[in-house]
Design a protein around this motif. Structure first.
Motif, PDB file in Angstrom:
ATOM      1  N   ALA A   1       0.828  -1.203   0.000  1.00 35.71           N
ATOM      2  CA  ALA A   1       0.000   0.000   0.000  1.00 35.71           C
ATOM      3  C   ALA A   1       0.867   1.259   0.000  1.00 35.71           C
ATOM      4  O   ALA A   1       0.574   2.230  -0.708  1.00 35.71           O
ATOM      5  CB  ALA A   1      -0.936  -0.011   1.200  1.00 35.71           C
TER       6      ALA A   1
ATOM      7  N   LYS B   1       2.576   1.553  -3.431  1.00 32.62           N
ATOM      8  CA  LYS B   1       1.585   1.937  -4.443  1.00 32.62           C
ATOM      9  C   LYS B   1       1.311   3.439  -4.382  1.00 32.62           C
ATOM     10  O   LYS B   1       1.246   4.113  -5.417  1.00 32.62           O
ATOM     11  CB  LYS B   1       0.302   1.138  -4.204  1.00 32.62           C
ATOM     12  CG  LYS B   1      -0.746   1.282  -5.292  1.00 32.62           C
ATOM     13  CD  LYS B   1      -1.877   0.272  -5.095  1.00 32.62           C
ATOM     14  CE  LYS B   1      -2.575   0.476  -3.772  1.00 32.62           C
ATOM     15  NZ  LYS B   1      -3.792  -0.363  -3.616  1.00 32.62           N
ATOM     16  N   GLU B   2       1.181   3.970  -3.175  1.00 29.73           N
ATOM     17  CA  GLU B   2       0.952   5.409  -3.018  1.00 29.73           C
ATOM     18  C   GLU B   2       2.148   6.210  -3.521  1.00 29.73           C
ATOM     19  O   GLU B   2       1.993   7.219  -4.241  1.00 29.73           O
ATOM     20  CB  GLU B   2       0.700   5.720  -1.544  1.00 29.73           C
ATOM     21  CG  GLU B   2       0.526   7.204  -1.235  1.00 29.73           C
ATOM     22  CD  GLU B   2       0.345   7.476   0.240  1.00 29.73           C
ATOM     23  OE1 GLU B   2       0.361   8.666   0.624  1.00 29.73           O
ATOM     24  OE2 GLU B   2       0.189   6.514   1.023  1.00 29.73           O
TER      25      GLU B   2
ATOM     26  N   GLU C   1       2.180   8.685  -6.873  1.00 29.90           N
ATOM     27  CA  GLU C   1       2.559  10.098  -6.748  1.00 29.90           C
ATOM     28  C   GLU C   1       3.640  10.467  -7.759  1.00 29.90           C
ATOM     29  O   GLU C   1       3.564  11.502  -8.423  1.00 29.90           O
ATOM     30  CB  GLU C   1       3.088  10.381  -5.340  1.00 29.90           C
ATOM     31  CG  GLU C   1       2.049  10.438  -4.249  1.00 29.90           C
ATOM     32  CD  GLU C   1       2.685  10.684  -2.896  1.00 29.90           C
ATOM     33  OE1 GLU C   1       3.922  10.905  -2.835  1.00 29.90           O
ATOM     34  OE2 GLU C   1       1.954  10.656  -1.881  1.00 29.90           O
TER      35      GLU C   1
ATOM     36  N   SER D   1      -3.289   7.236 -10.683  1.00 32.04           N
ATOM     37  CA  SER D   1      -4.087   6.794  -9.549  1.00 32.04           C
ATOM     38  C   SER D   1      -3.454   5.560  -8.908  1.00 32.04           C
ATOM     39  O   SER D   1      -2.823   4.746  -9.580  1.00 32.04           O
ATOM     40  CB  SER D   1      -5.511   6.457 -10.010  1.00 32.04           C
ATOM     41  OG  SER D   1      -6.197   5.715  -9.018  1.00 32.04           O
ATOM     42  N   GLN D   2      -3.639   5.416  -7.594  1.00 32.84           N
ATOM     43  CA  GLN D   2      -3.177   4.215  -6.916  1.00 32.84           C
ATOM     44  C   GLN D   2      -3.899   2.964  -7.414  1.00 32.84           C
ATOM     45  O   GLN D   2      -3.402   1.855  -7.243  1.00 32.84           O
ATOM     46  CB  GLN D   2      -3.380   4.355  -5.409  1.00 32.84           C
ATOM     47  CG  GLN D   2      -2.533   5.431  -4.765  1.00 32.84           C
ATOM     48  CD  GLN D   2      -2.742   5.480  -3.267  1.00 32.84           C
ATOM     49  OE1 GLN D   2      -2.807   4.448  -2.607  1.00 32.84           O
ATOM     50  NE2 GLN D   2      -2.861   6.679  -2.708  1.00 32.84           N
TER      51      GLN D   2
END
Length: 212
Positions: free
Chosen positions: A149, A152-153, A157, A162-163
């Motif tokens: 997670a 992915k973020e 970025e 988008s994640q």
């Protein structure tokens, strides 16, 4: 060839921990004390034979306090504090670096800190994870809920997507795959000192599209 420990990286990461608010530093010390006692008992008695009550007694806390820090016994092995530090370092990398190069630079800084402060614990945790089925299952859940997670973020970025983008999610799972491959290479007999170099080699191989 082993990878030397760059002193500037060790100092920077240690400083990040020391700059945490007092309350957070106290929580971190308690969490590490619990984990140290747990790993000691696992080595002495075996994982399955050690109870949460025994760990709590060794750490001089109540079982309820244990569960405030670790939701399950498995979590005392799979949990560490490096994801937030990794995220901070990744975001500091130059904007013109690709996600994989930014991650390689990040790992070159964070792995020496892990070696300097947590080598024994890291080694014990990796061995336990490889040997205990319940820990392998919880490690996958932790990777999905935690490290994946976070990655992915960070990747989303950096590339402005988008994640939930399918390519972003696939890329981050591929990264975790080559990191796990490095861990299993060590478990198969590679010297622990070589792990940073193996991680970097695997990430570089991924950056080239894994050509065979």
């Amino acid at each position: 060839m082993s990878t030397p420990l760059p002193e500037h990286a060790i100092d920077r990461l240690q400083d990040r921990l020391e700059r945490l608010p007092l309350r957070e530093r106290k929580k971190l010390r308690t969490r590490r004390a619990i984990q140290d006692q747990a790993l000691r008992l696992f080595e002495e008695q075996g994982y399955d034979e050690t109870t949460v009550e025994q760990i709590a007694a060794a750490a001089e806390i109540s079982p309820s306090t244990f569960f405030r820090y670790f939701p399950t016994k498995e979590d005392v092995v799979v949990t560490d504090e490096y994801d937030p530090i990794m995220a901070e370092l990744f975001r500091e990398q130059p904007a013109d670096l690709s996600p994989i190069e930014a991650l390689r630079a990040t790992m070159r800084e964070i792995l020496p800190q892990m070696y300097e402060t947590d080598l024994d614990a890291m080694t014990a945790r990796m061995r336990l994870t490889a040997c205990v089925p319940a820990l392998r299952a919880r490690t996958f859940e932790s990777l999905r809920e935690g490290t994946h997670a976070v990655l992915k973020e960070l990747v989303a970025e950096r590339v402005g997507r988008s994640q939930d983008d399918a390519d972003v999610k696939t890329f981050t799972w591929a990264v975790l795959g080559v990191l796990q491959a490095a861990m299993y290479e060590w478990l198969d007999g590679a010297p622990i000192e070589n792990l940073p170099a193996v991680v970097d080699r695997n990430l570089e191989f991924l950056s080239r599209g894994c050509p065979l």
